[in-house]
Motif scaffolding. Structure first.
Motif, PDB file in Angstrom:
ATOM      1  N   GLU A 176      -5.500 -45.717   7.702  1.00 17.58           N
ATOM      2  CA  GLU A 176      -5.632 -45.570   9.149  1.00 17.58           C
ATOM      3  C   GLU A 176      -4.275 -45.553   9.836  1.00 17.58           C
ATOM      4  N   GLY A 177      -3.311 -46.293   9.286  1.00 22.04           N
ATOM      5  CA  GLY A 177      -1.960 -46.294   9.833  1.00 22.04           C
ATOM      6  C   GLY A 177      -1.312 -44.920   9.787  1.00 22.04           C
ATOM      7  N   LEU A 178      -1.710 -44.127   8.801  1.00 25.44           N
ATOM      8  CA  LEU A 178      -1.194 -42.761   8.673  1.00 25.44           C
ATOM      9  C   LEU A 178      -2.070 -41.745   9.402  1.00 25.44           C
TER      10      LEU A 178
ATOM     11  N   LYS B 211      -9.685 -36.951   4.024  1.00 26.55           N
ATOM     12  CA  LYS B 211      -8.341 -36.420   3.774  1.00 26.55           C
ATOM     13  C   LYS B 211      -7.713 -37.106   2.572  1.00 26.55           C
ATOM     14  N   LEU B 212      -7.814 -38.433   2.501  1.00 22.25           N
ATOM     15  CA  LEU B 212      -7.252 -39.155   1.361  1.00 22.25           C
ATOM     16  C   LEU B 212      -7.958 -38.735   0.075  1.00 22.25           C
ATOM     17  N   ALA B 213      -9.264 -38.563   0.148  1.00 18.09           N
ATOM     18  CA  ALA B 213     -10.024 -38.118  -1.021  1.00 18.09           C
ATOM     19  C   ALA B 213      -9.537 -36.753  -1.496  1.00 18.09           C
TER      20      ALA B 213
ATOM     21  N   LEU C 274      -6.576 -35.428  -1.042  1.00 16.39           N
ATOM     22  CA  LEU C 274      -5.232 -35.587  -1.608  1.00 16.39           C
ATOM     23  C   LEU C 274      -5.279 -36.169  -3.022  1.00 16.39           C
ATOM     24  N   CYS C 275      -6.274 -37.010  -3.272  1.00 20.37           N
ATOM     25  CA  CYS C 275      -6.405 -37.674  -4.579  1.00 20.37           C
ATOM     26  C   CYS C 275      -7.360 -36.940  -5.514  1.00 20.37           C
ATOM     27  N   ASP C 276      -7.967 -35.857  -5.039  1.00 24.95           N
ATOM     28  CA  ASP C 276      -8.897 -35.053  -5.829  1.00 24.95           C
ATOM     29  C   ASP C 276     -10.114 -35.856  -6.297  1.00 24.95           C
ATOM     30  N   VAL C 277     -10.658 -36.650  -5.353  1.00 21.78           N
ATOM     31  CA  VAL C 277     -11.894 -37.397  -5.596  1.00 21.78           C
ATOM     32  C   VAL C 277     -12.799 -37.202  -4.384  1.00 21.78           C
ATOM     33  N   SER C 278     -14.005 -37.734  -4.452  1.00 19.96           N
ATOM     34  CA  SER C 278     -14.922 -37.606  -3.320  1.00 19.96           C
ATOM     35  C   SER C 278     -14.619 -38.657  -2.245  1.00 19.96           C
ATOM     36  N   ARG C 279     -15.058 -38.375  -1.029  1.00 18.96           N
ATOM     37  CA  ARG C 279     -14.919 -39.341   0.054  1.00 18.96           C
ATOM     38  C   ARG C 279     -15.663 -40.622  -0.294  1.00 18.96           C
TER      39      ARG C 279
END
Length: 65
Positions: A10-12, A18-20, A22-27
């Motif tokens: 959340e700080g970013l 979006k993080l998912a 970037l990491c190539d995983v599901s939300r």
């Protein structure tokens, strides 16, 4: 094991989606890790930390004192 993924994410201004991506995983995977319902693989822990710009040590807090 507690973690600070949500705080750093959340700080970013990143959504779980979006993080998912970037990491190539599901939300749902990010959600489960954030809520301590799933322990990530070592690779996923490093991917999350890298994409959040922190170390794995900063991200995951040991419950031991």
């Amino acid at each position: 094991m507690n973690n600070k993924i949500k705080e750093f994410r959340e700080g970013l201004g990143f959504s779980q989606g979006k993080l998912a991506d970037l990491c190539d995983v599901s939300r749902q995977t990010i959600n489960a890790v954030e809520n301590n319902k799933y322990d990530p693989s070592l690779q996923l822990a490093f991917d999350i930390a890298k994409n959040l710009g922190v170390t794995v040590d900063e991200l995951f807090l040991s419950e031991r004192k």
